[in-house]
Design an enzyme around this catalytic site. Sequence first.
Site, PDB file in Angstrom:
ATOM      1  N   LYS A 219       0.841  -1.200   0.000  1.00  0.00           N
ATOM      2  CA  LYS A 219       0.000   0.000   0.000  1.00  0.00           C
ATOM      3  C   LYS A 219       0.874   1.249   0.000  1.00  0.00           C
ATOM      4  CE  LYS A 219      -3.602   2.257   2.674  1.00  0.00           C
ATOM      5  NZ  LYS A 219      -4.566   2.183   3.758  1.00  0.00           N
TER       6      LYS A 219
ATOM      7  N   GLU B  90      10.535  -4.672   4.519  1.00  0.00           N
ATOM      8  CA  GLU B  90      10.625  -6.067   4.078  1.00  0.00           C
ATOM      9  C   GLU B  90      10.328  -6.183   2.584  1.00  0.00           C
ATOM     10  OE1 GLU B  90       8.967  -4.918   6.660  1.00  0.00           O
ATOM     11  OE2 GLU B  90       8.995  -6.302   8.354  1.00  0.00           O
TER      12      GLU B  90
ATOM     13  N   GLY C   1      -4.881  -1.895   5.008  1.00  0.00           N
ATOM     14  CA  GLY C   1      -4.027  -3.000   4.546  1.00  0.00           C
ATOM     15  C   GLY C   1      -4.657  -4.365   4.799  1.00  0.00           C
ATOM     16  N   ARG C   2      -5.119  -4.596   6.032  1.00  0.00           N
ATOM     17  CA  ARG C   2      -5.655  -5.929   6.366  1.00  0.00           C
ATOM     18  C   ARG C   2      -7.068  -6.131   5.845  1.00  0.00           C
ATOM     19  NH1 ARG C   2      -4.536  -2.755  10.551  1.00  0.00           N
ATOM     20  NH2 ARG C   2      -6.168  -2.048  11.967  1.00  0.00           N
TER      21      ARG C   2
ATOM     22  N   GLU D 173      -4.422  -6.933  14.966  1.00  0.00           N
ATOM     23  CA  GLU D 173      -3.949  -5.600  14.580  1.00  0.00           C
ATOM     24  C   GLU D 173      -5.097  -4.586  14.707  1.00  0.00           C
ATOM     25  OE1 GLU D 173      -2.309  -4.408  10.506  1.00  0.00           O
ATOM     26  OE2 GLU D 173      -0.432  -4.862  11.524  1.00  0.00           O
TER      27      GLU D 173
ATOM     28  N   HIS E 274      -3.612 -33.305  17.672  1.00  0.00           N
ATOM     29  CA  HIS E 274      -2.453 -34.076  18.121  1.00  0.00           C
ATOM     30  C   HIS E 274      -1.355 -33.159  18.647  1.00  0.00           C
ATOM     31  CE1 HIS E 274      -4.129 -37.819  16.544  1.00  0.00           C
ATOM     32  NE2 HIS E 274      -4.696 -36.994  15.673  1.00  0.00           N
TER      33      HIS E 274
ATOM     34  N   LYS F  18       9.468  -0.691  14.148  1.00  0.00           N
ATOM     35  CA  LYS F  18      10.034  -0.391  12.818  1.00  0.00           C
ATOM     36  C   LYS F  18      11.131   0.662  12.947  1.00  0.00           C
ATOM     37  CE  LYS F  18       5.769  -0.988  10.149  1.00  0.00           C
ATOM     38  NZ  LYS F  18       4.755  -0.302   9.360  1.00  0.00           N
TER      39      LYS F  18
HETATM   40  O1  F6P Z   1       3.326  -3.190   9.782  1.00  0.00           O
HETATM   41  C1  F6P Z   1       1.958  -3.247   9.692  1.00  0.00           C
HETATM   42  C2  F6P Z   1       1.455  -2.871   8.336  1.00  0.00           C
HETATM   43  O2  F6P Z   1       1.363  -1.499   8.258  1.00  0.00           O
HETATM   44  C3  F6P Z   1       0.122  -3.541   8.068  1.00  0.00           C
HETATM   45  O3  F6P Z   1      -0.950  -2.866   8.580  1.00  0.00           O
HETATM   46  C4  F6P Z   1       0.141  -3.662   6.582  1.00  0.00           C
HETATM   47  O4  F6P Z   1      -0.798  -4.597   6.134  1.00  0.00           O
HETATM   48  C5  F6P Z   1       1.568  -4.074   6.357  1.00  0.00           C
HETATM   49  O5  F6P Z   1       2.304  -3.322   7.296  1.00  0.00           O
HETATM   50  C6  F6P Z   1       2.104  -3.882   4.968  1.00  0.00           C
HETATM   51  O6  F6P Z   1       2.022  -2.557   4.562  1.00  0.00           O
HETATM   52  P1  F6P Z   1       2.207  -2.148   3.042  1.00  0.00           P
HETATM   53  O7  F6P Z   1       1.104  -2.772   2.260  1.00  0.00           O
HETATM   54  O8  F6P Z   1       2.143  -0.646   3.026  1.00  0.00           O
HETATM   55  O9  F6P Z   1       3.545  -2.648   2.579  1.00  0.00           O
END
Ligand code: F6P
Length: 551
Positions: A214, A220, A282-283, A368, A399, A511
């Site tokens: 987003k 990452e 995002g979620r 979240e 199990h 972060k």
């Molecule tokens: O670190 C949490 C977050 O902001 C989530 O809410 C989001 O889904 C994820 O990181 C990834 O964010 P982006 O889509 O901006 O890379």
Amino acid sequence: MSNLTATQQQAWQALSQHYEAFQATKLSELFAQDSQRFAKYSFEAAGWLLDYSKNHVSTETIKALVNLAEACELPAAIKAMTNGVAINNTEQRAVGHMALRIPRAQNGGEAQQFIVNGEDQMPLVHAVLGQCSRFANAVRSGQWLGYTGQAITDVVNIGIGGSDLGPQMATIALREYWQKGLQLHFVSNVDGHDISETLERLNPATTLFVIASKTFTTQETMANAHAARRWFLAGFENNTQSSSQNIAIGKHFVAVSTNAQAVQAFGIDAANMFGFWDWVGGRYSMWSAIGMPMMLAIGPERFAQFLSGAHAMDEHFKAAPLQRNMPVLLALLEVWYRNFYKTNSRCIAPYHHRLRRLPAYLQQLDMESLGKSVDREGQPLTRSSGTVIWGEPGTNGQHAYFQLLHQGTDVIPVDFILVAQPDHSIPDQQRMLLANGLAQSRALMVGRNLADSGSSHKTFIGNRPSNTLVTQHLTPESLGALIAMYEHKVFVCSVIWNINAFDQWGVELGKVLAKGTEQLLMPDGQPSEAAIASTDSSTLGLANYLRAKSH
Ligand code: F6P
């Protein structure tokens, strides 16, 4: 909870009194008293049956919980979300995942709108859906060619959190509908093992990367995207001298984002970017272009069915009376257990191998959204909120941790998710699977007393609650409805607890600290005085140890 209105206070108080009077009643007694309990406490919506009869509830409980929902003005809150009000108050954003599932107007009918800041967003939503569909069709049909003129065989989605968990969970769930010859891969972790293990199996000439973020700034995702580009260009340079790097990247990298500038800076052409909007959290974003891997795997028509399943649940959520409203009831049960029975975790047990990523997806959706200690006005909460969500598909969990569910000291409510028809043709195993699911919920409820078991070690207290959700078949529609149901459940909890379910400030500090901490791990020489001063002796000691052991 702070700032309660008099009506809310009364509703909480009525529930407390009811709890005191009711809590000693055993689930098995409730069943013994009423042979119609299943019929009374189960109903269908959007292709799902909910059986909530194995919960600590009576007609009085439901009435008192619904009173609480009304006192918290739940119907008005649902309307505010539907109408594009900026209910994400800490970021001043509307919340529009329901709008992403609104179908186009049909047969000259009137189109539903989603107005944000005076502008209907639906034409934009449908335009991007169209753009995604055309792209997905081109890749699936073999029209979209890589730099050597070969069709795409592998798609790697690079994203994390909402840009990974939702599309990954749903793509795996809908394995039955995958296009033959097209493999989907998901890379999320900044741990280089994730991308290296994925890339070592792939051919750059036939691989397409979907960079999903987003913000297009997430550490990452950007690290993995750059690693993918380096790997791709190394393969490209070995294979050809002809076309330019930029043209090749254009054929193998697309982006899903709200940040056009950063996408272009990465080298992805605007034409290959699929957008969405800040009113999509995002979620909550798998219904937007973030669902691209699903669309590539199952095709645009089936993706539309996924949206329509969710839309059916939305319509149920908006129209059904609160006491017969699936997401509302599930949320009220959560509140009942969390705040009165003092539970703090819920186990998600999908009895379908292809729903194996559902617990991980629900962890982000629920935790979240609801892991907050202050209310919408920033005042400390005076009641517990949020629940630990975890689980594994049945029967594997049986199990492993089911021992603790049955005989541990804490009560952990469970959601059993059962699917009547499998996609395989081994009927015996399907029967075994379903029988196990049903048996576990019954065992949790009835337990086994000392007289029958003959030993306290073999005694099960029982009286442990669960919901059971059943659908006929795991299809794009039924999956869409299930996910929408959980989204709305989370929203209803947030309304009762007066929490903003759509921000996530709690993930920011880690972060920021991670960036500074990298300084401590630089291989050459000592970290700067400033870096040392900004940390503590434990973190510094560990960083020094890791640095020493890293070569
Ligand atoms: O670190 C949490 C977050 O902001 C989530 O809410 C989001 O889904 C994820 O990181 C990834 O964010 P982006 O889509 O901006 O890379």
